[in-house]
Design a protein around this motif. Sequence first.
Motif, PDB file in Angstrom:
ATOM      1  N   SER A  35      35.107  50.343  47.806  1.00 20.40           N
ATOM      2  CA  SER A  35      35.898  50.422  46.694  1.00 20.40           C
ATOM      3  C   SER A  35      37.659  50.365  46.892  1.00 20.40           C
ATOM      4  O   SER A  35      38.384  49.974  46.176  1.00 20.40           O
ATOM      5  CB  SER A  35      35.448  51.518  45.764  1.00 20.40           C
ATOM      6  OG  SER A  35      35.522  52.747  46.679  1.00 20.40           O
ATOM      7  N   HIS A  36      37.902  51.271  48.171  1.00 26.16           N
ATOM      8  CA  HIS A  36      39.003  51.244  48.769  1.00 26.16           C
ATOM      9  C   HIS A  36      39.656  49.836  48.660  1.00 26.16           C
ATOM     10  O   HIS A  36      40.865  49.548  48.146  1.00 26.16           O
ATOM     11  CB  HIS A  36      39.203  52.197  49.763  1.00 26.16           C
ATOM     12  CG  HIS A  36      40.504  52.340  50.215  1.00 26.16           C
ATOM     13  ND1 HIS A  36      41.602  53.160  49.820  1.00 26.16           N
ATOM     14  CD2 HIS A  36      41.032  51.393  51.508  1.00 26.16           C
ATOM     15  CE1 HIS A  36      42.774  52.756  50.780  1.00 26.16           C
ATOM     16  NE2 HIS A  36      42.374  51.973  51.705  1.00 26.16           N
TER      17      HIS A  36
ATOM     18  N   GLN B  62      44.531  53.434  39.787  1.00 22.09           N
ATOM     19  CA  GLN B  62      44.403  53.032  41.156  1.00 22.09           C
ATOM     20  C   GLN B  62      45.529  53.141  42.156  1.00 22.09           C
ATOM     21  O   GLN B  62      45.487  53.569  43.130  1.00 22.09           O
ATOM     22  CB  GLN B  62      43.958  51.684  40.854  1.00 22.09           C
ATOM     23  CG  GLN B  62      42.763  51.274  40.259  1.00 22.09           C
ATOM     24  CD  GLN B  62      41.341  52.322  40.674  1.00 22.09           C
ATOM     25  OE1 GLN B  62      41.271  52.219  41.915  1.00 22.09           O
ATOM     26  NE2 GLN B  62      40.738  52.646  39.723  1.00 22.09           N
TER      27      GLN B  62
ATOM     28  N   ILE C 174      37.320  59.972  46.874  1.00 24.74           N
ATOM     29  CA  ILE C 174      36.524  60.197  45.523  1.00 24.74           C
ATOM     30  C   ILE C 174      34.900  59.919  45.934  1.00 24.74           C
ATOM     31  O   ILE C 174      34.690  58.820  46.684  1.00 24.74           O
ATOM     32  CB  ILE C 174      36.844  59.302  44.251  1.00 24.74           C
ATOM     33  CG1 ILE C 174      38.392  59.738  44.192  1.00 24.74           C
ATOM     34  CG2 ILE C 174      36.053  59.511  43.227  1.00 24.74           C
ATOM     35  CD1 ILE C 174      38.977  58.872  42.836  1.00 24.74           C
TER      36      ILE C 174
ATOM     37  N   TRP D  62      35.003  51.215  35.604  1.00 24.05           N
ATOM     38  CA  TRP D  62      35.449  50.398  36.837  1.00 24.05           C
ATOM     39  C   TRP D  62      34.748  49.017  36.865  1.00 24.05           C
ATOM     40  O   TRP D  62      35.746  48.085  37.414  1.00 24.05           O
ATOM     41  CB  TRP D  62      35.055  51.235  38.080  1.00 24.05           C
ATOM     42  CG  TRP D  62      35.143  50.508  39.410  1.00 24.05           C
ATOM     43  CD1 TRP D  62      34.265  49.998  40.154  1.00 24.05           C
ATOM     44  CD2 TRP D  62      36.224  50.188  40.262  1.00 24.05           C
ATOM     45  NE1 TRP D  62      34.323  49.318  41.201  1.00 24.05           N
ATOM     46  CE2 TRP D  62      35.818  49.500  41.401  1.00 24.05           C
ATOM     47  CE3 TRP D  62      37.847  50.391  39.962  1.00 24.05           C
ATOM     48  CZ2 TRP D  62      36.653  48.919  42.271  1.00 24.05           C
ATOM     49  CZ3 TRP D  62      38.396  49.764  40.938  1.00 24.05           C
ATOM     50  CH2 TRP D  62      38.011  49.045  42.146  1.00 24.05           C
TER      51      TRP D  62
ATOM     52  N   GLU E 224      33.015  57.369  41.793  1.00 23.68           N
ATOM     53  CA  GLU E 224      33.698  56.175  41.724  1.00 23.68           C
ATOM     54  C   GLU E 224      33.202  54.997  41.136  1.00 23.68           C
ATOM     55  O   GLU E 224      34.024  54.229  40.496  1.00 23.68           O
ATOM     56  CB  GLU E 224      34.403  56.033  43.009  1.00 23.68           C
ATOM     57  CG  GLU E 224      35.553  54.884  43.167  1.00 23.68           C
ATOM     58  CD  GLU E 224      36.359  55.098  44.785  1.00 23.68           C
ATOM     59  OE1 GLU E 224      37.410  54.627  44.591  1.00 23.68           O
ATOM     60  OE2 GLU E 224      35.494  55.123  45.702  1.00 23.68           O
TER      61      GLU E 224
ATOM     62  N   SER F 227      40.018  47.897  45.593  1.00 23.86           N
ATOM     63  CA  SER F 227      41.016  48.225  44.694  1.00 23.86           C
ATOM     64  C   SER F 227      42.482  47.761  45.262  1.00 23.86           C
ATOM     65  O   SER F 227      43.279  47.362  44.605  1.00 23.86           O
ATOM     66  CB  SER F 227      41.093  49.658  44.346  1.00 23.86           C
ATOM     67  OG  SER F 227      42.152  50.266  43.779  1.00 23.86           O
TER      68      SER F 227
END
Length: 336
Positions: free
Chosen positions: A182-183, A259, A269, A279, A274, A186
């Motif tokens: 997810s990091h 974000q 998170i 999302w 998350e 994003s």
Amino acid sequence: MTALSSKNCSFQYQLHPPQQPLEPSCLLFLIILGKVLLNILILRVKREDTCWTLMEYFCFSLAFVDLLLLVNISILTYFRDFVVLGIRFTRYHICLLTQIISFTYGFLQYPVCSLACVDYWCHLSRATKQSSRRQKLLYFLTVILTWISVLAYVLVDPAISISLKAQRGYVYQCPSYVSTQSHWLSLSMLMVLLVAFLISWQEVVALLQAMRIASYRNKAVLYFPFPPHCSYAGSCREALLPRLFVCFLGTWFPFVALQVLILSLRVQIPAYIEMNVPWLYFVNSFLIAAVYWFNCHKLNLRDSTLPVDPFINWKCCFVPVHRLKQVERPMSIVIC
């Protein structure tokens, strides 16, 4: 006199004992409850005239898994220590279940986005449309197979098993997995938005000055000037990029700002928080805009089978202002 004061202080201390912090099980229950309510809210406020896509099935499956997790945490928190079919369940299993879900959610990011992107790409390139029932069955089986595959990988992977066993002694502290997928996802989307703005910032400013807010079928719709005719795909993409950027940012700007804040502060998170329905819809809008931009020369002006966004009306946003009064039915996206 001193002894009396001491007794009074002791009596007052017994009447007002210090408050103990919430147990991890209660805190997890409140977090998952808030997430479930947020999922229900987003699913209720989305547009109802959208066709079912693979991402829609993933969103509903995620909402169902969150609800199932909430029910299990509630049962484990209420009974605390019980036996079912010879298996003893305690408060430790609350933490274990949350960790397994965190790993599963964390590893689902790339597969879900990849499958959704392939689905939209094939949707535009498909010459013949499949039957609705057959397509829905394919989506349902794909979602089930994806969940089972990722969950099996989490349960079989030796490194994850060692990590789960290492936390067996933690009853009042339940560390959760923080997804790197997810990091990077994003960060990649924010970088693409930044590059798109730097490339077409002049056109974006011009569109913001020329756009109008009108009412179409009791809904507020943005109308931009009609894009000029394009002779080749390159100029078509140049004309379409600022419009896609303005429409996407106009809808998801609070989420984009969130974000940026999370990445700037390096907030860790847990994956079970998350990975949520808002999302997924945010990523879904980004993927639809990207597919529109790459396939702008393939889009048909009157094609009603184009991918439909549950939150952004890409079609109405590109209807020209001078044809506003002539529109009697929902128009498709106006492409070069």
